[in-house]
Design a protein around this motif. Sequence first.
Motif, PDB file in Angstrom:
ATOM      1  N   LEU A   2       0.830  -1.199   0.000  1.00 50.79           N
ATOM      2  CA  LEU A   2       0.000   0.000   0.000  1.00 50.79           C
ATOM      3  C   LEU A   2       0.868   1.253   0.000  1.00 50.79           C
ATOM      4  O   LEU A   2       0.649   2.199  -0.773  1.00 50.79           O
ATOM      5  CB  LEU A   2      -0.920  -0.006   1.218  1.00 50.79           C
ATOM      6  N   ILE A   3       1.886   1.264   0.850  1.00 55.32           N
ATOM      7  CA  ILE A   3       2.802   2.404   0.924  1.00 55.32           C
ATOM      8  C   ILE A   3       3.596   2.551  -0.371  1.00 55.32           C
ATOM      9  O   ILE A   3       3.749   3.654  -0.911  1.00 55.32           O
ATOM     10  CB  ILE A   3       3.761   2.248   2.122  1.00 55.32           C
ATOM     11  N   ILE A   4       4.100   1.402  -0.893  1.00 58.06           N
ATOM     12  CA  ILE A   4       4.879   1.443  -2.138  1.00 58.06           C
ATOM     13  C   ILE A   4       4.019   1.956  -3.290  1.00 58.06           C
ATOM     14  O   ILE A   4       4.447   2.785  -4.103  1.00 58.06           O
ATOM     15  CB  ILE A   4       5.452   0.050  -2.464  1.00 58.06           C
ATOM     16  N   GLY A   5       2.781   1.464  -3.350  1.00 56.43           N
ATOM     17  CA  GLY A   5       1.877   1.896  -4.407  1.00 56.43           C
ATOM     18  C   GLY A   5       1.571   3.385  -4.331  1.00 56.43           C
ATOM     19  O   GLY A   5       1.547   4.079  -5.354  1.00 56.43           O
ATOM     20  N   ALA A   6       1.359   3.898  -3.101  1.00 55.51           N
ATOM     21  CA  ALA A   6       1.069   5.318  -2.928  1.00 55.51           C
ATOM     22  C   ALA A   6       2.270   6.182  -3.299  1.00 55.51           C
ATOM     23  O   ALA A   6       2.123   7.236  -3.926  1.00 55.51           O
ATOM     24  CB  ALA A   6       0.651   5.584  -1.479  1.00 55.51           C
ATOM     25  N   LEU A   7       3.473   5.731  -2.935  1.00 50.29           N
ATOM     26  CA  LEU A   7       4.687   6.465  -3.303  1.00 50.29           C
ATOM     27  C   LEU A   7       4.912   6.438  -4.815  1.00 50.29           C
ATOM     28  O   LEU A   7       5.385   7.419  -5.406  1.00 50.29           O
ATOM     29  CB  LEU A   7       5.900   5.875  -2.575  1.00 50.29           C
ATOM     30  N   LEU A   8       4.571   5.309  -5.430  1.00 52.94           N
ATOM     31  CA  LEU A   8       4.709   5.201  -6.881  1.00 52.94           C
ATOM     32  C   LEU A   8       3.780   6.190  -7.587  1.00 52.94           C
ATOM     33  O   LEU A   8       4.135   6.796  -8.601  1.00 52.94           O
ATOM     34  CB  LEU A   8       4.386   3.770  -7.320  1.00 52.94           C
ATOM     35  N   LEU A   9       2.591   6.382  -7.027  1.00 59.12           N
ATOM     36  CA  LEU A   9       1.653   7.361  -7.587  1.00 59.12           C
ATOM     37  C   LEU A   9       2.184   8.784  -7.449  1.00 59.12           C
ATOM     38  O   LEU A   9       1.932   9.637  -8.312  1.00 59.12           O
ATOM     39  CB  LEU A   9       0.288   7.236  -6.906  1.00 59.12           C
ATOM     40  N   GLU A  10       2.911   9.040  -6.367  1.00 60.00           N
ATOM     41  CA  GLU A  10       3.528  10.361  -6.203  1.00 60.00           C
ATOM     42  C   GLU A  10       4.548  10.606  -7.316  1.00 60.00           C
ATOM     43  O   GLU A  10       4.657  11.713  -7.846  1.00 60.00           O
ATOM     44  CB  GLU A  10       4.209  10.450  -4.833  1.00 60.00           C
ATOM     45  N   ILE A  44      -4.047  12.072  -4.626  1.00 58.39           N
ATOM     46  CA  ILE A  44      -2.936  11.121  -4.509  1.00 58.39           C
ATOM     47  C   ILE A  44      -2.215  11.331  -3.180  1.00 58.39           C
ATOM     48  O   ILE A  44      -1.833  10.366  -2.502  1.00 58.39           O
ATOM     49  CB  ILE A  44      -1.963  11.282  -5.695  1.00 58.39           C
ATOM     50  N   ASP A  45      -2.033  12.604  -2.779  1.00 53.65           N
ATOM     51  CA  ASP A  45      -1.421  12.890  -1.482  1.00 53.65           C
ATOM     52  C   ASP A  45      -2.310  12.392  -0.340  1.00 53.65           C
ATOM     53  O   ASP A  45      -1.818  11.891   0.668  1.00 53.65           O
ATOM     54  CB  ASP A  45      -1.185  14.397  -1.322  1.00 53.65           C
ATOM     55  N   VAL A  46      -3.620  12.538  -0.503  1.00 54.80           N
ATOM     56  CA  VAL A  46      -4.565  12.087   0.526  1.00 54.80           C
ATOM     57  C   VAL A  46      -4.513  10.564   0.650  1.00 54.80           C
ATOM     58  O   VAL A  46      -4.606  10.017   1.753  1.00 54.80           O
ATOM     59  CB  VAL A  46      -5.990  12.571   0.195  1.00 54.80           C
ATOM     60  N   ILE A  47      -4.358   9.872  -0.490  1.00 53.82           N
ATOM     61  CA  ILE A  47      -4.236   8.405  -0.459  1.00 53.82           C
ATOM     62  C   ILE A  47      -2.984   7.995   0.306  1.00 53.82           C
ATOM     63  O   ILE A  47      -3.013   7.063   1.122  1.00 53.82           O
ATOM     64  CB  ILE A  47      -4.206   7.846  -1.901  1.00 53.82           C
ATOM     65  N   LEU A  48      -1.872   8.686   0.066  1.00 61.19           N
ATOM     66  CA  LEU A  48      -0.630   8.389   0.790  1.00 61.19           C
ATOM     67  C   LEU A  48      -0.814   8.627   2.283  1.00 61.19           C
ATOM     68  O   LEU A  48      -0.366   7.819   3.108  1.00 61.19           O
ATOM     69  CB  LEU A  48       0.513   9.250   0.249  1.00 61.19           C
ATOM     70  N   LEU A  49      -1.498   9.721   2.634  1.00 56.95           N
ATOM     71  CA  LEU A  49      -1.758  10.015   4.048  1.00 56.95           C
ATOM     72  C   LEU A  49      -2.615   8.912   4.675  1.00 56.95           C
ATOM     73  O   LEU A  49      -2.353   8.463   5.795  1.00 56.95           O
ATOM     74  CB  LEU A  49      -2.457  11.362   4.171  1.00 56.95           C
ATOM     75  N   GLY A  50      -3.647   8.478   3.934  1.00 57.55           N
ATOM     76  CA  GLY A  50      -4.498   7.404   4.442  1.00 57.55           C
ATOM     77  C   GLY A  50      -3.732   6.105   4.629  1.00 57.55           C
ATOM     78  O   GLY A  50      -3.965   5.369   5.589  1.00 57.55           O
ATOM     79  N   ILE A  62      -9.781  21.990  -3.624  1.00 59.47           N
ATOM     80  CA  ILE A  62      -8.514  21.352  -3.290  1.00 59.47           C
ATOM     81  C   ILE A  62      -8.630  19.834  -3.382  1.00 59.47           C
ATOM     82  O   ILE A  62      -7.832  19.160  -4.041  1.00 59.47           O
ATOM     83  CB  ILE A  62      -8.060  21.768  -1.868  1.00 59.47           C
ATOM     84  N   LEU A  63      -9.666  19.270  -2.726  1.00 59.01           N
ATOM     85  CA  LEU A  63      -9.783  17.819  -2.637  1.00 59.01           C
ATOM     86  C   LEU A  63     -10.156  17.171  -3.962  1.00 59.01           C
ATOM     87  O   LEU A  63      -9.834  15.999  -4.198  1.00 59.01           O
ATOM     88  CB  LEU A  63     -10.815  17.447  -1.565  1.00 59.01           C
ATOM     89  N   MET A  64     -10.854  17.905  -4.843  1.00 60.76           N
ATOM     90  CA  MET A  64     -11.271  17.328  -6.108  1.00 60.76           C
ATOM     91  C   MET A  64     -10.125  17.251  -7.114  1.00 60.76           C
ATOM     92  O   MET A  64     -10.231  16.590  -8.138  1.00 60.76           O
ATOM     93  CB  MET A  64     -12.423  18.139  -6.710  1.00 60.76           C
ATOM     94  N   ALA A  65      -9.034  17.959  -6.846  1.00 64.83           N
ATOM     95  CA  ALA A  65      -7.886  17.927  -7.754  1.00 64.83           C
ATOM     96  C   ALA A  65      -7.223  16.553  -7.691  1.00 64.83           C
ATOM     97  O   ALA A  65      -6.980  16.012  -6.609  1.00 64.83           O
ATOM     98  CB  ALA A  65      -6.893  19.018  -7.387  1.00 64.83           C
TER      99      ALA A  65
END
Length: 285
Positions: A74-82, A220-226, A212-215
């Motif tokens: 999950l963390i790797i996937g979120a970082l990859l999206l960043e 993607i940042d919110v997903i990483l935070l989650g 802000i949130l709809m962007a």
Amino acid sequence: MVESIKELRKICQSGKPTKGNTLYLYNYALRKFSIYITRLLIPTGIHAHQVTLLMVLLTFIAAVMLATGSYQYLIIGALLLEFVKLLDDVNGEVARYRKEDGLFGKYMENWTHFITVPLIFIGLSVGVYSATNSILPILSGFAIVYAYLLHTAVDQCIYEPAVQARLGQIKIRVLPSSNESKIIDSNVQAPHKKRNPLFYLSVSPFNFLRRILMAEVIIIDVILLGAILTPIIPVVHLLFFETTPLGLILFIYAIMIVMRRIKRSIYSYLVAQKKMDEIYLSLKI
């Protein structure tokens, strides 16, 4: 020999982010980092459309990692999206460097967004479901993907017929765009006014938060935070469901995007009730 970073900024980042944009500072910060990746890629001979295809491949890999439900993946996937988010800027910078700006670039950009964004939420909803066995993330993911399809449907249902009716029965296709006012219900074109991001905060905090949130770059940042919060807050109670922080993010985003698409559909329906001489047709050429 590749130009210096300073020279590359002049060539590849000639178009500055609009100061009236709510995400001006955010986009400005991304460009500070993306130019270094661009400098690394230019000597390889890579082209803008190849960067676009790389974005699709990496997004698919990230979506599969999100779908596993494993915290590490999950963390790797979120970082990859960043990283993919940075490549979105790199794509444009490479195109400007190689003078590849054109219709094909716009086509590839829109095609990429309509492919990758649903992939992210499908992977995320499957991952949250596998971790909680709750049907809520599946419903949320389905609603988000359906909302993106609805966006395209609205374009085809109102914008194309309006163009053909005004200009005659010609073969014309309006590509998806972030511009929300292709058709304005007025005979007079309203002047475009650039506004400072603080304007939206002063008028309506909720409206500012929604923008802000709809962007896509922010979600993607919110997903990483989650993902980071998942081991800290393993369970979140939402209505009659138990879910994770990512499940809560999915649910909130689904509500926001579905409401936005419904509003857009109602607006388009009301415009469709007008006669052609009662609407203003705005085309960007």
